[in-house]
Write an enzyme that holds these catalytic residues in place. Structure first.
Site, PDB file in Angstrom:
ATOM      1  N   ASP A  69      17.037 -46.018  35.692  1.00  0.00           N
ATOM      2  CA  ASP A  69      18.363 -46.224  35.118  1.00  0.00           C
ATOM      3  C   ASP A  69      19.365 -46.390  36.256  1.00  0.00           C
ATOM      4  OD1 ASP A  69      20.419 -46.433  33.360  1.00  0.00           O
ATOM      5  OD2 ASP A  69      20.276 -44.412  32.548  1.00  0.00           O
ATOM      6  N   SER A  70      20.489 -47.015  35.954  1.00  0.00           N
ATOM      7  CA  SER A  70      21.410 -47.422  37.014  1.00  0.00           C
ATOM      8  C   SER A  70      22.414 -46.359  37.428  1.00  0.00           C
ATOM      9  CB  SER A  70      22.195 -48.645  36.552  1.00  0.00           C
ATOM     10  OG  SER A  70      23.036 -48.288  35.468  1.00  0.00           O
ATOM     11  N   GLY A  71      22.661 -45.386  36.560  1.00  0.00           N
ATOM     12  CA  GLY A  71      23.694 -44.402  36.836  1.00  0.00           C
ATOM     13  C   GLY A  71      24.879 -44.496  35.895  1.00  0.00           C
ATOM     14  N   GLY A  72      24.916 -45.540  35.055  1.00  0.00           N
ATOM     15  CA  GLY A  72      26.021 -45.692  34.115  1.00  0.00           C
ATOM     16  C   GLY A  72      26.115 -44.533  33.136  1.00  0.00           C
ATOM     17  N   PHE A  73      24.967 -44.066  32.658  1.00  0.00           N
ATOM     18  CA  PHE A  73      24.985 -42.945  31.713  1.00  0.00           C
ATOM     19  C   PHE A  73      25.463 -41.674  32.386  1.00  0.00           C
ATOM     20  CE2 PHE A  73      23.104 -39.237  29.667  1.00  0.00           C
ATOM     21  CZ  PHE A  73      23.561 -39.404  28.365  1.00  0.00           C
ATOM     22  N   ASP A 122      26.306 -50.436  33.945  1.00  0.00           N
ATOM     23  CA  ASP A 122      27.049 -50.776  32.734  1.00  0.00           C
ATOM     24  C   ASP A 122      28.179 -49.781  32.536  1.00  0.00           C
ATOM     25  OD1 ASP A 122      25.226 -48.697  32.222  1.00  0.00           O
ATOM     26  OD2 ASP A 122      25.191 -49.111  30.088  1.00  0.00           O
ATOM     27  N   GLN A 150      26.273 -53.366  25.175  1.00  0.00           N
ATOM     28  CA  GLN A 150      27.184 -52.306  24.745  1.00  0.00           C
ATOM     29  C   GLN A 150      27.960 -52.761  23.501  1.00  0.00           C
ATOM     30  OE1 GLN A 150      27.305 -49.268  25.674  1.00  0.00           O
ATOM     31  NE2 GLN A 150      26.104 -49.279  27.559  1.00  0.00           N
ATOM     32  N   GLY A 194      24.476 -47.175  24.888  1.00  0.00           N
ATOM     33  CA  GLY A 194      25.669 -46.666  24.243  1.00  0.00           C
ATOM     34  C   GLY A 194      25.472 -46.127  22.846  1.00  0.00           C
ATOM     35  N   ASP A 248      13.069 -44.142  25.675  1.00  0.00           N
ATOM     36  CA  ASP A 248      12.988 -42.982  26.565  1.00  0.00           C
ATOM     37  C   ASP A 248      13.877 -41.898  26.004  1.00  0.00           C
ATOM     38  OD1 ASP A 248      15.522 -42.276  28.537  1.00  0.00           O
ATOM     39  OD2 ASP A 248      15.628 -44.300  27.708  1.00  0.00           O
ATOM     40  N   CYS A 261      -4.096 -32.939  16.606  1.00  0.00           N
ATOM     41  CA  CYS A 261      -3.806 -33.338  17.991  1.00  0.00           C
ATOM     42  C   CYS A 261      -4.997 -33.079  18.911  1.00  0.00           C
ATOM     43  CB  CYS A 261      -2.582 -32.579  18.495  1.00  0.00           C
ATOM     44  SG  CYS A 261      -2.074 -33.043  20.168  1.00  0.00           S
ATOM     45  N   CYS A 282      -4.628 -33.217  22.365  1.00  0.00           N
ATOM     46  CA  CYS A 282      -4.120 -32.990  23.717  1.00  0.00           C
ATOM     47  C   CYS A 282      -4.810 -31.780  24.347  1.00  0.00           C
ATOM     48  CB  CYS A 282      -2.600 -32.790  23.708  1.00  0.00           C
ATOM     49  SG  CYS A 282      -2.033 -31.150  23.183  1.00  0.00           S
ATOM     50  N   CYS A 299      -3.728 -28.367  22.720  1.00  0.00           N
ATOM     51  CA  CYS A 299      -4.269 -28.099  21.380  1.00  0.00           C
ATOM     52  C   CYS A 299      -5.779 -27.907  21.397  1.00  0.00           C
ATOM     53  CB  CYS A 299      -3.895 -29.239  20.432  1.00  0.00           C
ATOM     54  SG  CYS A 299      -2.139 -29.224  19.957  1.00  0.00           S
ATOM     55  N   HIS A 308       1.836 -31.015  25.413  1.00  0.00           N
ATOM     56  CA  HIS A 308       1.684 -31.311  23.983  1.00  0.00           C
ATOM     57  C   HIS A 308       2.749 -32.289  23.500  1.00  0.00           C
ATOM     58  CE1 HIS A 308       1.124 -30.988  19.694  1.00  0.00           C
ATOM     59  NE2 HIS A 308       2.442 -30.807  19.614  1.00  0.00           N
TER      60      HIS A 308
END
Length: 373
Positions: free
Chosen positions: A89-93, A143, A192, A220, A270, A308, A310, A313, A339
């Site tokens: 990610d770019s850092g905008g968030f 962004d 956006q 956004g 994500d 499950c 995993c 489990c 899990h």
């Protein structure tokens, strides 16, 4: 990067993304490795669960340990020993979430480090320079993200600024590739517009007209608006996005959010939710959420989820996990994170199979039916 659309069922899509480091089957969930690691897990844990791509964060890695050091250590792949793909990610968030310490203007974002208070300035070009050093397979552009609800004036400014930065970023990226920099790295733009359909359409059309982008994200959302508004906005926006490139919904969300947005044409997701909830004792199962801290699990010999397979489990009981949590043993963070990440990855695998086998609607209905029980 190669993108091959293999099947569609109404709007739900199954595709394959090929990067320099892995082949990614979609729909795909990307575990969040903000600091170059998915919390409580290492590369072997992720590989054993079949993770083909994870997310790193440009803002945090820029501040600590710094992209020059990561480049020296072989980029994110060499540094973390996770050999498959990274998206950064770019850092905008972060500028949005740390808004008390940041201030955007027409050319970029000025912010104070949350670590030591030092001042830094991100521009569309500088965040790419950082990501070139990180060596990520997919780079997100800078962004201008705004909280919701917000004024029309601020949202309009946001999409105009995001489009301007996107034009600067793709021009810079192409010029760097001509110099041999970032030739195996891909670049996504971020749509956006809040929950305003007019602004979303404008932003999507402006950005998707920039054909040199390798994929497009919807940003956004999941920033305070009701879920119904988020779903409606995604459904509205995807119609303006190319069919022959990946569609990424950023920072979303619950298992229900993933199912609903796959249904609306999204390929990539994500969210910190599976690992953050795992550390708090909340587990995602085929029948809904389970809080392993509850006293009712003290002598429960069943696994977290009987459907499950995993590692957690297959080897440990609810009683043991309840004990670890109550005793404050750090092992609980690894076992619950395994899990939850496995559950999310497996949900995407099952979704893909349902789309390919033309039974998506039935799968979606069964997903909710199990939760009703």
């Amino acid at each position: 990067m190669q993108f091959k659309l293999e099947a569609t069922r109404n709007k739900a899509r199954a595709a394959t993304i090929t990067t320099a480091h892995s082949t990614i089957k979609t729909p795909v969930f990307m575990p969040v490795g903000t600091q170059g690691t998915v919390k409580a897990l290492d590369a072997n844990d992720l590989l054993s669960m079949g993770a083909k791509i994870i997310l790193g964060n440009t803002y945090h890695l820029y501040l600590r340990p710094g992209s020059p050091l990561i480049k020296k250590m072989g980029g994110l792949h060499g540094f973390s020993k996770f050999p498959n793909s990274f998206l950064t990610d770019s850092g905008g968030f972060q500028a949005f979430s740390l808004s008390d310490n940041s201030k955007p203007d027409a050319n970029g974002i000025m912010f104070k480090s949350h670590i030591d208070g030092s001042k830094h300035y991100f521009t569309p070009e500088s965040v790419l320079d950082t990501q070139y050093e990180l060596g990520s397979d997919i780079m997100m552009i800078l962004d201008d993200l705004v909280a919701l609800p917000n004024t029309k004036e601020r949202i309009k400014e946001s999409i105009e600024r995001t489009t301007d930065w996107a034009k600067k970023a793709i021009t810079y990226h192409k010029s760097q590739q001509e110099k041999g920099i970032g030739v195996d790295q891909n670049i996504f733009a971020i749509i956006q517009g809040g929950t305003d359909k007019e602004f979303r359409e404008i932003s999507a059309k402006q950005l998707c007209a920039l054909e040199d982008y390798d994929g497009f994200a919807i940003g956004g959302l999941s920033v305070g608006e009701p879920n119904a508004d988020m779903y409606e906005t995604v459904e509205w926006t995807t119609q303006f996005m190319p069919e022959d490139k990946p569609r990424y919904l950023m920072g979303v969300g619950t298992p229900e959010d993933l199912i609903e947005n796959i249904h609306r044409g999204v390929d990539m997701f994500d969210c910190v939710m599976p690992t953050r909830n795992a550390r708090n004792g909340t587990l995602f199962t085929s029948t809904g959420r389970l809080n392993i801290r509850n006293a009712q699990f003290k002598d429960d010999a069943r696994p977290l989820d009987e459907e499950c397979d995993c590692y957690t489990c297959q080897n440990f009981t609810r009683a043991y996990l309840n004990h670890l949590f109550r005793a404050g043993e750090i092992t609980i963070n690894r076992l619950t994170s395994i899990h939850n990440i496995h559950y999310y990855l497996n949900l995407m695998t099952q979704s893909r199979e349902a789309i390919l086998e033309d039974r998506w609607d039935e799968f979606r209905a069964e997903f909710y039916k199990k939760r009703e029980k």
